[in-house]
Every structure is written in C-alpha cells, then in structure tokens.
Design a protein around this motif. Structure first.
Motif, PDB file in Angstrom:
ATOM      1  N   LYS A   1       0.837  -1.204   0.000  1.00 53.40           N
ATOM      2  CA  LYS A   1       0.000   0.000   0.000  1.00 53.40           C
ATOM      3  C   LYS A   1       0.871   1.254   0.000  1.00 53.40           C
ATOM      4  N   LYS A   2       1.920   1.247   0.829  1.00 51.22           N
ATOM      5  CA  LYS A   2       2.827   2.400   0.869  1.00 51.22           C
ATOM      6  C   LYS A   2       3.499   2.603  -0.481  1.00 51.22           C
ATOM      7  N   ALA A   3       3.920   1.512  -1.096  1.00 55.53           N
ATOM      8  CA  ALA A   3       4.594   1.611  -2.397  1.00 55.53           C
ATOM      9  C   ALA A   3       3.645   2.164  -3.459  1.00 55.53           C
ATOM     10  N   LYS A   4       2.394   1.691  -3.456  1.00 57.80           N
ATOM     11  CA  LYS A   4       1.417   2.201  -4.422  1.00 57.80           C
ATOM     12  C   LYS A   4       1.162   3.689  -4.203  1.00 57.80           C
ATOM     13  N   LYS A   5       1.039   4.086  -2.952  1.00 55.59           N
ATOM     14  CA  LYS A   5       0.817   5.494  -2.633  1.00 55.59           C
ATOM     15  C   LYS A   5       2.009   6.327  -3.117  1.00 55.59           C
ATOM     16  N   PHE A   6       3.211   5.838  -2.868  1.00 50.83           N
ATOM     17  CA  PHE A   6       4.423   6.525  -3.307  1.00 50.83           C
ATOM     18  C   PHE A   6       4.447   6.655  -4.823  1.00 50.83           C
ATOM     19  N   LEU A   7       4.077   5.586  -5.518  1.00 50.07           N
ATOM     20  CA  LEU A   7       4.066   5.626  -6.980  1.00 50.07           C
ATOM     21  C   LEU A   7       3.052   6.637  -7.512  1.00 50.07           C
ATOM     22  N   THR A   8       1.880   6.690  -6.924  1.00 53.94           N
ATOM     23  CA  THR A   8       0.881   7.654  -7.395  1.00 53.94           C
ATOM     24  C   THR A   8       1.366   9.081  -7.162  1.00 53.94           C
TER      25      THR A   8
END
Length: 118
Positions: free
Chosen positions: A53-60
């Motif tokens: 979830k953190k990685a997806k948030k960072f990517l967005t």
C-alpha cells in the motif's frame, strides 16, 4: 510376584510414563511452534500488504509529480519553439533584405576592381 518381577514391571511403567511425558512435551512444543508459525505468517502478510500500500501510494505521488514536471517542460518547449520560429522569421527577413542589397554592392565593387586594373 517376586521382587524382580515387581522391579521389572516398575521399570517398564517408568519407561512408558517417560515416553508419554516426552510425547506430551514434544507435542506441546509442536503445538506452540504451529501457533507461533501462524501468528508470524499473519504478521508477515499484514506487513507485506502495508508495504505494498505504501509503495502504491508513493508511486501515485511520483506520477503526479512527473505529470506536473512534464507539463512545465512541454510549456517551456512550446514557448522556445515559438520564439525560435519568430527569430527564424526575422532572420529570414533580414537575409532577404541583405541579399537584395548585396548584389548591388558586389557589382559596384567588381567594377571598381576592374577599373583599377585597366
């Protein structure tokens, strides 16, 4: 029953009790290991999900930043292109004017050179 038989049966019972106790202890340890394994698996799974979830948030967030930068770059490029077109047009106009004026000067120069030789 004589004394030897009693001692022998007592030893057998003692051995059986010891093996049962060991089995119980071992089984208890095995059960503890299984429960610990399950709790660790749950923790690991939760941690992995949180990290994803953190990685997806960072990517967005990074995509948003890249889009902003790309828009700025495209705006600057379009401005530079329009400036380049303007300078090219002015340079072409100046070149046309220079070529129109230049042949007259060249003719005059060549005539002067010819007259000097004569």
């Amino acid at each position: 029953m004589n004394k030897k038989q009693l001692l022998k049966s007592f030893q057998e019972l003692k051995g059986e009790i010891e093996t049962l106790r060991k089995k119980h202890v071992v089984q208890g340890l095995v059960d503890k290991f299984h429960t610990e394994k399950k709790t660790l698996e749950k923790r690991i799974e939760k941690t992995v999900v949180d990290e994803v979830k953190k990685a997806k948030k960072f990517l967005t967030e990074q995509k948003k930043e890249l889009n902003k930068i790309q828009k700025k770059v495209e705006k600057i490029i379009s401005q530079k292109k329009s400036e380049a077109k303007k300078t090219l047009k002015t340079a072409q106009k100046a070149a046309k004017k220079a070529t129109k004026k230049a042949p007259a000067k060249r003719v005059a120069k060549t005539t002067k050179k010819v007259s000097k030789k004569a």
